[in-house]
Design a protein around this motif. Structure first.
Motif, PDB file in Angstrom:
ATOM      1  N   ALA A  21       0.842  -1.206   0.000  1.00  0.00           N
ATOM      2  CA  ALA A  21       0.000   0.000   0.000  1.00  0.00           C
ATOM      3  C   ALA A  21       0.873   1.250   0.000  1.00  0.00           C
ATOM      4  N   ARG A  22       1.961   1.224   0.728  1.00  0.00           N
ATOM      5  CA  ARG A  22       2.883   2.370   0.728  1.00  0.00           C
ATOM      6  C   ARG A  22       3.516   2.555  -0.639  1.00  0.00           C
ATOM      7  N   LYS A  23       3.877   1.436  -1.272  1.00  0.00           N
ATOM      8  CA  LYS A  23       4.455   1.502  -2.614  1.00  0.00           C
ATOM      9  C   LYS A  23       3.459   2.108  -3.596  1.00  0.00           C
ATOM     10  N   ASP A  24       2.190   1.699  -3.492  1.00  0.00           N
ATOM     11  CA  ASP A  24       1.153   2.248  -4.376  1.00  0.00           C
ATOM     12  C   ASP A  24       0.965   3.740  -4.129  1.00  0.00           C
TER      13      ASP A  24
ATOM     14  N   ALA B 270       1.613   6.910  -6.716  1.00  0.00           N
ATOM     15  CA  ALA B 270       0.585   7.923  -7.004  1.00  0.00           C
ATOM     16  C   ALA B 270       0.988   9.296  -6.478  1.00  0.00           C
ATOM     17  N   LYS B 271       2.243   9.394  -5.959  1.00  0.00           N
ATOM     18  CA  LYS B 271       2.767  10.635  -5.383  1.00  0.00           C
ATOM     19  C   LYS B 271       1.917  11.134  -4.214  1.00  0.00           C
ATOM     20  N   ASN B 272       1.304  10.188  -3.529  1.00  0.00           N
ATOM     21  CA  ASN B 272       0.524  10.516  -2.337  1.00  0.00           C
ATOM     22  C   ASN B 272       1.456  10.386  -1.133  1.00  0.00           C
ATOM     23  N   TRP B 273       2.296  11.392  -0.961  1.00  0.00           N
ATOM     24  CA  TRP B 273       3.352  11.310   0.034  1.00  0.00           C
ATOM     25  C   TRP B 273       2.802  11.277   1.462  1.00  0.00           C
ATOM     26  N   ALA B 274       1.692  11.964   1.657  1.00  0.00           N
ATOM     27  CA  ALA B 274       1.110  11.973   2.997  1.00  0.00           C
ATOM     28  C   ALA B 274       0.687  10.561   3.413  1.00  0.00           C
ATOM     29  N   GLU B 275       0.038   9.846   2.492  1.00  0.00           N
ATOM     30  CA  GLU B 275      -0.391   8.477   2.784  1.00  0.00           C
ATOM     31  C   GLU B 275       0.810   7.553   2.949  1.00  0.00           C
ATOM     32  N   SER B 276       1.839   7.761   2.117  1.00  0.00           N
ATOM     33  CA  SER B 276       3.062   6.968   2.230  1.00  0.00           C
ATOM     34  C   SER B 276       3.698   7.141   3.602  1.00  0.00           C
ATOM     35  N   ASP B 277       3.771   8.399   4.062  1.00  0.00           N
ATOM     36  CA  ASP B 277       4.357   8.663   5.378  1.00  0.00           C
ATOM     37  C   ASP B 277       3.505   8.083   6.496  1.00  0.00           C
ATOM     38  N   ARG B 278       2.176   8.157   6.321  1.00  0.00           N
ATOM     39  CA  ARG B 278       1.277   7.630   7.346  1.00  0.00           C
ATOM     40  C   ARG B 278       1.486   6.134   7.526  1.00  0.00           C
ATOM     41  N   ILE B 279       1.608   5.431   6.394  1.00  0.00           N
ATOM     42  CA  ILE B 279       1.794   3.978   6.463  1.00  0.00           C
ATOM     43  C   ILE B 279       3.139   3.645   7.112  1.00  0.00           C
ATOM     44  N   ARG B 280       4.169   4.402   6.744  1.00  0.00           N
ATOM     45  CA  ARG B 280       5.481   4.168   7.354  1.00  0.00           C
ATOM     46  C   ARG B 280       5.410   4.390   8.865  1.00  0.00           C
TER      47      ARG B 280
END
Length: 457
Positions: free
Chosen positions: A418-421, A425-435
């Motif tokens: 999910a973080r990779k996806d 999609a350049k959804n950095w906020a979601e990427s950081d949230r998952i991390r």
């Protein structure tokens, strides 16, 4: 040249086995009335390392570690639990073997039980009486007459006069001397007993090890070891019994390991400041517990705390991380001319100095992390394997099994995807949230050219 510290002479000596290429070694094992605690693990791990290094050095080692399966504590615990001493013993031995396997301890060559050698104990006591070193008393006990053994005190350095001056032993009218100790105990109602020339009874604790060691290793053998608290009176009494009966040197090298301490005191059941191996393994990996024990020299005391266990786990993680992602060549055995292997061997040959040997391993791990050289990684794995480490697949160790309330491997992989996806999609906020979610759950992510790998913190 292997050198070791001999408690008997209080100095390091070159090790020279009685029979070239072979080592006969006896270690005082467990009294099986309860679960082993982490202090026992310190002792057992020390002797496991010594056994491993002697074997790695090319010796054919006969390692005997006894089981005391008849003793006051066993009888009392069995009565308390309303089971027979035999039932308690079988249950406790099974628990011990299970716990020690999780600490990656190799089983000894032989594991004799005291109750299987009672006849031999009776025969040795008869020898001692015939030689004038022991006497039967009116109460049915048989005692060792310490003043009849000229060398008494040579291991511990406690002379008979010093012992007499400092004694706090209540006078026993059945003893000729307050310092005399029991070889055979007359039977008490309801207790296990065996027939003997002095009536029904059971052996004293000290005679057990003298008889079992000589039965399996001969009257004169190479190494005898145990915790440093056994120097006196147990090992001192063993010498008196064996040499008094057999009229020959008992052991060439006496070795003793240091304690595990908690809050500055020796960890022991009598002090109530102990943690069972089983309880510790609920929270820490067995190999990490082993790391805590092996990073210190076997004769040094070790402090116990959760913080130090966490540090040991981090240290072990560093070693496994060095192997991660590398395809190692098949092992062809250790080339001791390799500079790292040579330094490792020098450390271990110096009285089994695991502290120095482990320093070599961590230095080599740092080199492997830089070079990513599979050949050097093979050396690291083989050297660590001599000490019982790095025997598992790195991924299996680093990802581990999920504990209670922890994310499973499948859940972690799903969140990483999910973080990779989100990143795609350049959804950095979601990427950081998952991390952040993974970090909060004890998952460490490592992004690299080959993708994202992970491990448990």
């Amino acid at each position: 040249m292997l050198s070791l510290y001999n408690t008997l002479t209080r100095q390091k000596e070159e090790f020279k086995p009685l029979e070239p290429g072979k080592v006969r070694m006896y270690v005082c094992g467990m009294t099986v009335y309860d679960l082993c605690h982490i202090g026992h693990a310190r002792m057992l791990a020390a002797w496991d390392i010594i056994y491993r290094w002697l074997s790695a050095s090319g010796y054919q080692v006969t390692y005997v570690r006894n089981i005391t399966d008849i003793e006051d504590k066993i009888i009392k615990r069995a009565l308390l639990r309303k089971i027979t001493p035999e039932q308690l013993v079988e249950e406790t031995i099974a628990d011990m073997h299970q716990d020690l396997a999780q600490l990656y301890l190799m089983p000894p060559t032989l594991e004799p039980r005291a109750t299987h050698h009672v006849q031999g104990m009776i025969e040795q006591i008869e020898k001692l009486i015939a030689n004038g070193n022991a006497y039967p008393a009116a109460n049915g006990d048989v005692y060792y007459a310490v003043r009849e053994f000229e060398g008494y005190g040579k291991l511990s350095g406690r002379t008979l006069d010093k012992l007499r001056a400092g004694e706090r032993v209540e006078v026993d009218p059945d003893k000729r001397d307050p310092l005399d100790f029991v070889l055979w105990k007359a039977a008490k109602p309801g207790e296990p007993s065996w027939e003997s020339p002095w009536g029904p009874g059971r052996p004293g604790w000290h005679i057990e090890c003298s008889v079992m060691s000589c039965h399996h290793l001969g009257n004169h053998f190479d190494i005898h070891g145990g915790g440093e608290d056994l120097q006196f009176p147990h090992h001192e009494n063993e010498i008196a019994q064996a040499e008094g009966a057999n009229r020959t040197t008992y052991v060439n090298y006496w070795m003793h390991n240091g304690f595990l301490q908690f809050a500055g005191e020796k960890m022991s059941k009598s002090l109530g400041n102990f943690f069972t191996i089983r309880d510790v393994l609920k929270h820490f990996d067995g190999e990490a517990v082993r790391m805590l024990m092996v990073r210190a020299h076997y004769r040094s005391p070790i402090n116990y705390s959760e913080e130090l266990l966490q540090d040991a786990k981090h240290a072990l993680t560093r070693l496994y991380n060095a192997l991660r992602g590398l395809e190692l060549p098949a092992s062809a055995g250790i080339d001791w001319s390799n500079p790292y292997a040579a330094r490792f061997k020098t450390a271990m040959d110096d009285d089994f100095n695991t502290a120095e040997a482990m320093a070599v391993l961590f230095e080599l791990a740092g080199e492997v992390n830089k070079s990513r050289d599979p050949a050097q990684a093979r050396v690291l794995k083989d050297l660590a394997g001599v000490l019982g480490f790095l025997t598992r697949d790195p991924e299996a160790f680093l990802k581990g099994a999920a504990g209670e309330g922890e994310l499973s491997a499948e859940e972690v992989e799903a969140l990483i995807q999910a973080r990779k996806d989100a990143r795609a999609a350049k959804n950095w906020a979601e990427s950081d949230r998952i991390r952040d979610e993974l970090t909060a759950n004890g998952i460490v992510l490592e992004d690299g050219a080959a993708g994202t790998s992970w491990r448990r913190a």
